[in-house]
Design a protein around this motif. Structure first.
Motif, short mmCIF file in Angstrom:
data_model
loop_
_atom_site.label_atom_id
_atom_site.label_comp_id
_atom_site.label_asym_id
_atom_site.label_seq_id
_atom_site.Cartn_x
_atom_site.Cartn_y
_atom_site.Cartn_z
N LEU A 41 35.20 114.62 -24.36
CA LEU A 41 35.43 115.01 -25.74
C LEU A 41 34.19 114.72 -26.59
CD1 LEU A 41 37.20 115.89 -28.11
CD2 LEU A 41 38.09 113.55 -28.23
N GLY A 42 33.59 113.55 -26.37
CA GLY A 42 32.39 113.19 -27.11
C GLY A 42 31.24 114.15 -26.84
N LEU A 43 31.11 114.57 -25.58
CA LEU A 43 30.04 115.51 -25.23
C LEU A 43 30.28 116.88 -25.88
CD1 LEU A 43 29.42 114.68 -21.46
CD2 LEU A 43 27.90 114.22 -23.39
N ALA A 44 31.55 117.28 -25.96
CA ALA A 44 31.86 118.56 -26.58
C ALA A 44 31.52 118.55 -28.07
CB ALA A 44 33.34 118.89 -26.38
N VAL A 45 31.74 117.40 -28.71
CA VAL A 45 31.47 117.29 -30.14
C VAL A 45 29.98 117.08 -30.42
CG1 VAL A 45 31.91 115.95 -32.22
CG2 VAL A 45 33.79 116.44 -30.63
N SER A 46 29.36 116.16 -29.67
CA SER A 46 27.99 115.74 -30.00
C SER A 46 26.94 116.27 -29.03
CB SER A 46 27.91 114.21 -30.02
OG SER A 46 28.24 113.66 -28.75
N GLY A 47 27.34 117.09 -28.06
CA GLY A 47 26.38 117.61 -27.09
C GLY A 47 25.24 118.37 -27.74
N ALA A 48 25.56 119.12 -28.81
CA ALA A 48 24.52 119.87 -29.50
C ALA A 48 23.48 118.95 -30.13
CB ALA A 48 25.15 120.77 -30.58
N TYR A 49 23.93 117.76 -30.58
CA TYR A 49 22.98 116.80 -31.15
C TYR A 49 22.02 116.27 -30.09
CZ TYR A 49 25.82 116.62 -35.41
OH TYR A 49 26.48 116.94 -36.57
N LEU A 50 22.55 116.05 -28.89
CA LEU A 50 21.71 115.51 -27.82
C LEU A 50 20.57 116.47 -27.47
CD1 LEU A 50 24.33 113.92 -25.39
CD2 LEU A 50 22.70 112.73 -26.83
N THR A 51 20.89 117.75 -27.31
CA THR A 51 19.83 118.70 -26.96
C THR A 51 18.93 119.00 -28.14
OG1 THR A 51 21.56 120.40 -27.20
CG2 THR A 51 20.90 119.82 -24.97
N GLN A 52 19.46 118.86 -29.37
CA GLN A 52 18.59 118.98 -30.54
C GLN A 52 17.51 117.89 -30.49
OE1 GLN A 52 18.40 120.93 -33.30
NE2 GLN A 52 20.31 122.07 -33.39
N ILE A 53 17.92 116.68 -30.12
CA ILE A 53 16.97 115.57 -30.02
C ILE A 53 15.88 115.90 -29.01
CG2 ILE A 53 16.71 113.16 -29.31
CD1 ILE A 53 19.59 112.71 -30.36
N ILE A 54 16.29 116.47 -27.89
CA ILE A 54 15.34 116.73 -26.79
C ILE A 54 14.36 117.84 -27.14
CG2 ILE A 54 15.16 117.57 -24.41
CD1 ILE A 54 17.91 116.24 -23.91
N PHE A 55 14.83 118.90 -27.80
CA PHE A 55 14.02 120.11 -27.94
C PHE A 55 13.33 120.27 -29.30
CE2 PHE A 55 16.77 121.28 -24.37
CZ PHE A 55 15.84 121.81 -23.50
N GLN A 56 13.65 119.45 -30.30
CA GLN A 56 13.02 119.62 -31.61
C GLN A 56 11.50 119.51 -31.53
OE1 GLN A 56 13.81 120.43 -34.70
NE2 GLN A 56 16.01 120.68 -34.39
N THR A 57 11.00 118.44 -30.91
CA THR A 57 9.56 118.23 -30.87
C THR A 57 8.83 119.28 -30.03
OG1 THR A 57 9.83 115.85 -31.26
CG2 THR A 57 7.74 116.57 -30.31
N PRO A 58 9.31 119.64 -28.83
CA PRO A 58 8.64 120.71 -28.07
C PRO A 58 8.58 122.03 -28.83
CG PRO A 58 10.10 119.49 -26.62
CD PRO A 58 10.36 118.98 -28.01
N PHE A 59 9.66 122.39 -29.55
CA PHE A 59 9.64 123.61 -30.35
C PHE A 59 8.61 123.48 -31.47
CE2 PHE A 59 13.60 125.13 -28.44
CZ PHE A 59 13.44 126.50 -28.53
N GLY A 60 8.52 122.29 -32.08
CA GLY A 60 7.54 122.08 -33.14
C GLY A 60 6.12 122.21 -32.64
N ILE A 61 5.84 121.62 -31.48
CA ILE A 61 4.49 121.71 -30.89
C ILE A 61 4.16 123.17 -30.54
CG2 ILE A 61 3.08 121.04 -28.91
CD1 ILE A 61 4.64 118.40 -28.85
N LEU A 62 5.15 123.88 -29.98
CA LEU A 62 4.93 125.28 -29.62
C LEU A 62 4.62 126.11 -30.87
CD1 LEU A 62 5.00 127.50 -27.44
CD2 LEU A 62 7.45 127.74 -27.90
N SER A 63 5.29 125.79 -31.97
CA SER A 63 5.07 126.57 -33.20
C SER A 63 3.70 126.32 -33.81
CB SER A 63 6.16 126.24 -34.23
OG SER A 63 5.94 125.00 -34.85
N ASP A 64 3.05 125.21 -33.43
CA ASP A 64 1.68 124.97 -33.88
C ASP A 64 0.68 125.83 -33.11
OD1 ASP A 64 2.11 123.10 -35.91
OD2 ASP A 64 2.19 121.43 -34.50
#
Length: 443
Positions: A41-64
């Motif tokens: 249940l916790g993964l269903a609710v907060s799973g999107a937050y976990l992958t946001q944490i993982i991919f925010q910085t790589p997307f930011g670096i790519l956008s530079d």
């Protein structure tokens, strides 16, 4: 400015509306799959937050490195795929997979960086305020309509609505101006963002702001029902007025920060409101004073609305132009880490320590937070000169970087200007212009 950022602000509004709208009722969707563990249940609710944490910085670096607009489009496409998977899910594992994929479209920091590229620094806080107001409005709207649609039509349709909103966002993105092409010359090795004390303070501030936001939305319903003996159906009666007060606080905070150069003061003011809000919540909840409890909620919303547009603007000012996307990606990563931590800690702290101790703990952290702001450089000391590329030797700008008072200098090829940022405590406009004129082309 408005022509540049309004389409992006609508993209952000629709994306966050799609993200927030399922939060009030996603547990009902999980219940349709039968009994499941608390972890799932916790993964269903907060799973999107976990992958946001993982991919925010790589997307930011790519956008530079490539056009930010293309990165945003890719992120929206990923979010769309995740939303469709969630809508079609017939078991908890498919739903979790969809939530993970939704979060992988982590473009929050990239959009912020794109806005900073499209508007000049003097207009940046106003632009961030518009975007922050859109996010705040999407959250408020989602809290009101999510339960209605989910209850009467079905939660799966909320994910289909999210997918539709994402498609509209992708269409709107087509009219967003192209990201300006910025080139940067270095005479010396540039300072890395990780070594920038100002960015470190802003990243920690981002984490704490979102942590306390998520924490309070866990604590408010529990305390409202258990401590004050009220009905959960009445929560909207205190959320809606408080949210409206927050929306009205957005513009004054932005004007004070930008027009009057009081960004640090506004930041401290917002943190101070957090401190007072949590203490009022704690006392009101523990002593059964509903009016005090409601006052705490209202002050929190005002504090949150005060901080939201200011913090991203400050971070963009402290970041060097060549790694603005990375810096805002890291900033947003800290925000999602705070959201995840606040959600996890909220229930634990409430059940094991109670509302009074939550107020005390948060207040102590806020005092330390306020103390850290003393070490934050005053961004109002940074001024810009905009020099026509046609009149200056852009290949010589690196020779100016070691000059005392020059913070950074780079070219914006799309607008045809050289941007020279200087410290106004060391140089006035006349002196900065004189330094720039040393590389002026002969007439």
């Amino acid at each position: 400015m408005f022509k540049a950022i309004l389409p992006l602000s609508f993209v952000v509004f629709l994306r966050f509306l799609g993200l927030f709208i399922v939060l009030p009722v996603i547990s009902l969707y999980v219940a349709e799959f039968g009994e499941t563990s608390a972890i799932l249940l916790g993964l269903a609710v907060s799973g999107a937050y976990l992958t946001q944490i993982i991919f925010q910085t790589p997307f930011g670096i790519l956008s530079d490195k490539i056009d930010r607009k293309k990165v945003v489009m890719a992120g929206l496409l990923i979010f769309l795929i995740g939303s469709v998977i969630c809508a079609l899910a017939d078991n908890i594992y498919t739903l979790i997979l969809g939530r993970f994929i939704q979060g992988a479209g982590a473009i929050g920091g990239v959009v912020s960086a794109q806005i900073t590229d499209l508007v000049r620094e003097e207009q940046r806080t106003g632009a961030m305020a518009i975007m922050g107001g859109g996010i705040f409005a999407s959250f408020t709207l989602a809290m009101l309509i999510g339960p209605i649609i989910g209850g009467y039509v079905g939660v799966a349709w909320l994910f289909w609505l999210t997918a539709l909103l994402t498609v509209i966002s992708m269409i709107l993105l087509l009219v967003v101006p192209a990201t300006p092409k910025i080139s940067y010359s270095f005479k010396q090795k540039p300072q890395k963002s990780a070594r920038n004390l100002n960015l470190t303070i802003m990243n920690c501030s981002s984490c704490l702001e979102k942590m306390f936001m998520t924490l309070i939305f866990v604590v408010i319903p529990l305390c409202f029902v258990n401590e004050l003996g009220s009905h959960k159906e009445d929560l909207w009666k205190i959320y809606t007025p408080a949210a409206l007060c927050g929306i009205f606080a957005l513009a004054p905070a932005s004007i004070l920060a930008e027009k009057y150069g009081r960004a640090k003061l506004v930041l401290g003011y917002g943190v101070g409101l957090f401190l007072i809000a949590y203490m009022l919540l704690a006392i009101g909840g523990a002593e059964n004073y509903l009016w005090l409890f409601v006052a705490g909620i209202t002050l929190f919303f005002i504090g949150f609305a005060t901080l939201e547009p200011i913090m991203q603007s400050l971070t963009s000012k402290y970041a060097k132009a060549h790694e603005r996307g990375k810096a805002l990606g890291v900033f947003t990563t800290y925000a999602y880490a705070g959201s995840f931590a606040g959600g996890v800690l909220g229930g634990v702290l409430y059940h094991h320590f109670g509302i009074m101790w939550i107020g005390i703990i948060v207040s102590i952290i806020c005092v330390l937070w306020l103390g850290s702001l003393l070490f934050l450089a005053n961004p109002t000391k940074q001024k810009n000169l905009y020099l026509p590329i046609s009149e200056y030797a852009s290949d010589k700008i690196a020779t100016l970087e070691s000059t005392n008072g020059i913070i950074e200098i780079y070219t914006n090829d799309t607008e045809g200007v050289i941007v020279l940022k200087y410290n106004s405590d060391i140089l006035d406009t006349h002196n900065a212009q004189a330094i720039a004129d040393t590389i002026k082309k002969p007439q």
